[in-house]
Design an enzyme around this catalytic site. Structure first.
Site, mmCIF file in Angstrom:
data_model
loop_
_atom_site.group_PDB
_atom_site.id
_atom_site.type_symbol
_atom_site.label_atom_id
_atom_site.label_comp_id
_atom_site.label_asym_id
_atom_site.label_seq_id
_atom_site.Cartn_x
_atom_site.Cartn_y
_atom_site.Cartn_z
ATOM 1 N N CYS A 115 17.638 -12.122 -8.976
ATOM 2 C CA CYS A 115 17.958 -10.712 -8.686
ATOM 3 C C CYS A 115 17.812 -10.281 -7.225
ATOM 4 O O CYS A 115 18.787 -9.878 -6.597
ATOM 5 C CB CYS A 115 17.047 -9.810 -9.506
ATOM 6 S SG CYS A 115 17.499 -9.750 -11.220
ATOM 7 N N ASP A 163 24.919 -10.181 -11.108
ATOM 8 C CA ASP A 163 24.036 -10.608 -10.013
ATOM 9 C C ASP A 163 23.616 -12.062 -10.099
ATOM 10 O O ASP A 163 23.210 -12.659 -9.100
ATOM 11 C CB ASP A 163 22.806 -9.704 -9.909
ATOM 12 C CG ASP A 163 21.766 -9.981 -10.977
ATOM 13 O OD1 ASP A 163 22.142 -10.367 -12.109
ATOM 14 O OD2 ASP A 163 20.562 -9.808 -10.698
ATOM 15 N N ASP A 221 23.296 -7.251 -14.731
ATOM 16 C CA ASP A 221 22.127 -8.108 -14.520
ATOM 17 C C ASP A 221 22.109 -9.297 -15.483
ATOM 18 O O ASP A 221 22.051 -9.107 -16.700
ATOM 19 C CB ASP A 221 20.865 -7.247 -14.716
ATOM 20 C CG ASP A 221 19.612 -7.921 -14.208
ATOM 21 O OD1 ASP A 221 19.705 -9.000 -13.607
ATOM 22 O OD2 ASP A 221 18.514 -7.359 -14.425
ATOM 23 N N HIS A 238 15.716 -2.968 -6.737
ATOM 24 C CA HIS A 238 15.055 -4.277 -6.608
ATOM 25 C C HIS A 238 15.071 -4.869 -5.197
ATOM 26 O O HIS A 238 15.111 -6.092 -5.021
ATOM 27 C CB HIS A 238 15.639 -5.282 -7.616
ATOM 28 C CG HIS A 238 14.578 -6.219 -8.140
ATOM 29 N ND1 HIS A 238 14.820 -7.208 -9.058
ATOM 30 C CD2 HIS A 238 13.257 -6.308 -7.836
ATOM 31 C CE1 HIS A 238 13.712 -7.870 -9.311
ATOM 32 N NE2 HIS A 238 12.743 -7.334 -8.586
HETATM 33 CA CA LIG Z 1 19.371 -10.848 -12.299
#
Ligand SMILES: [Ca+2]
Length: 481
Positions: A85, A286, A44, A146
């Site tokens: 994200c 990401d 991330d 997510h």
């Molecule tokens: Ca992200």
């Protein structure tokens, strides 16, 4: 009797074969390649310059990812489909532009889904996990989802047989909106098992969960999706006591070094189980590293930062390893995207493509380093979206920034006019020379590609002919009270 006669015929055939040795041997059909396992790391908010193998100047250390790169191929024009994200994850798992599956914006028109969002990835969309599960794969996700925190949108409804992790970002904690948001829920399957978990230990625990999954499924093909929660969205990324204060790049470097450790542990488990030569490992992020003051992560050598349509925002470090299939120690600069992974995995697994149109294509020839392998994006154009806005297009070496009277320059839609610009992002990766004046033919071609993308996927208020709806619920409820 029938069996006996077949046997006799076979024996006769074999005998005949030995006498007629002057005849050329019939070409034997190609031996079927066994289905590979897939291990997909998707960390991330980590930028291209955050791995030593992509940026030797980075002070924190990443020896395990560097080893993957030495034993595999580094991809240097590998793109996510969004700088944030939720849309980036939707594109990875569905092979579609985020706007095609209506996850380019949240239910409140913001950049990512927040706790209790009414929106999520439509349960009818087919993810990598759906298609691989149908082809006999064990499927597990360990990390950050997510794509919707309401029951119809959780991973077990999207092809995953196992889920351990968070339904959304680890920084979406109760203290930010005490009246609405619940404590951060750590989940196993559909159930909350802790709230809140100690965020210092998320990477360590994710690693243990992945290794357990590999051990349980060592005798069948599997897909392990590992969207690690770090370095994540906080100015002080988390790491366990063993890594805290150990890097030369503060909390951020500590957390990247722990992600690297996790990679090493998972690779060691694959080797120990005798699986590493039949496993395709993909390691990427990401979206790019976000702006911090003082700076933490790095998008070097690209311009910009995470959350944008800049190269640093969407051109990710990517390493793929599969001994004997993916060339070792190579660099591949053909334009590829996370959207290409679904159709590529489908063909490697002997699975079937989703019924509905997707944007990615099978890139096996590029993965295997076949001479002359070309990117399909060079023909179709690769669109860079921010929120609902198409901002740029790349084909081949060229990236065209579209002329926009109101270009979003922030996630809150702050906008300013932007002029047309053309860069050769293959040879001038830091975009130092604007060359639209020298290449009017290229500008014309890429403008046409942008129009095609716009017509099918949409742009601003203009719907695209290929857009589908997200899933919605009326009365979202917190996962924990
Ligand atoms: Ca992200």
């Amino acid at each position: 009797m029938k069996t006996l006669s077949i046997l006799l015929t076979t024996v006769a055939g074999l005998l005949a074969g030995t006498v007629e040795s002057a005849e050329p041997e019939p070409a034997s059909p190609p031996r079927p390649v066994p289905k590979p396992n897939f291990v997909l790391f998707f960390v991330d908010n980590l930028g291209n310059g955050d791995l030593h193998c992509f940026n030797p100047a980075m002070p924190h250390r990443t020896p395990n990812v560097d080893r993957l790169a030495a034993e595999g191929t580094k991809f240097t024009s590998f793109y996510v489909a969004s700088g944030v994200c939720t849309p980036s994850r939707a594109a990875l798992l569905t092979g579609c532009y985020p706007r095609r599956v209506d996850l380019h914006v949240s239910d409140s028109n913001s950049a990512v889904l927040q706790p209790l969002a009414r929106k999520g990835l439509h349960p009818d969309e087919e993810t990598i996990a759906d298609v691989l599960q149908r082809a006999g794969y064990a499927t597990g996700i360990f990390g950050k989802w997510h794509l919707g925190d309401q029951p119809p949108f959780l991973p077990l409804r999207q092809g995953f047989q196992e889920f351990w992790g968070l339904p959304y970002s680890d920084d979406m904690t109760k203290d930010k909106r005490p009246a609405e948001w619940p404590e951060l829920p750590l989940m196993r399957g559909d159930n909350v098992i802790e709230a809140p978990p100690d965020r210092d230990y998320l990477v360590q625990r994710t690693t243990a969960e992945v290794i357990g999954f590999l051990e349980r499924n060592q005798s069948r093909p599997f897909f392990a999706y590992i969207p690690h929660m770090m370095p994540g969205s906080t100015p002080h990324p988390f790491s366990s006591a063993a890594f805290r204060g150990k890097s030369a790049n503060g909390d951020y470097g500590d957390s990247v070094e722990e992600l690297d450790w996790s990679t090493g542990e998972i690779m060691a488990a694959l080797k120990r189980l005798g699986l590493d030569d039949r496993t395709l490992v993909v390691w990427t992020s990401d979206n790019g590293a976000v702006r911090r003051n003082p700076p933490q992560g790095s998008g070097a050598p690209y311009c910009g930062q995470g959350y944008e349509t800049s190269e640093a925002g969407m051109r990710m470090p990517c390493v793929m390893r599969w001994p004997g299939r993916i060339p070792a120690g190579q660099v591949q600069d053909e334009l590829c995207s996370t959207m290409d992974l679904l159709p590529t995995f489908v063909n490697l697994a002997g699975a079937s493509l989703p019924a509905r149109p997707i944007d990615g294509r099978d890139i096996r020839p590029i993965l295997f380093g076949e001479p002359g392998a070309k990117s399909h994006w060079d023909e179709m154009g690769f669109g860079y979206y921010r929120l609902e806005q198409l901002q740029a297009v790349r084909a081949g070496s060229w990236k065209l920034y579209l002329p926009l009277p109101n270009k979003f320059t922030a996630l809150n839609r702050k906008a300013e006019p932007a002029k047309l610009e053309l860069f050769d992002v293959r040879h001038d990766v830091s975009e130092t020379r604007e060359i639209s004046g020298e290449h009017p033919d290229v500008v014309r071609r890429l403008t046409g590609l942008a129009e095609r993308i716009r017509a099918e996927i949409g742009d601003m208020d203009q719907p695209g002919t290929g857009q589908r709806g997200a899933g919605w619920v009326d009365n979202p409820k917190p996962l924990v009270r």
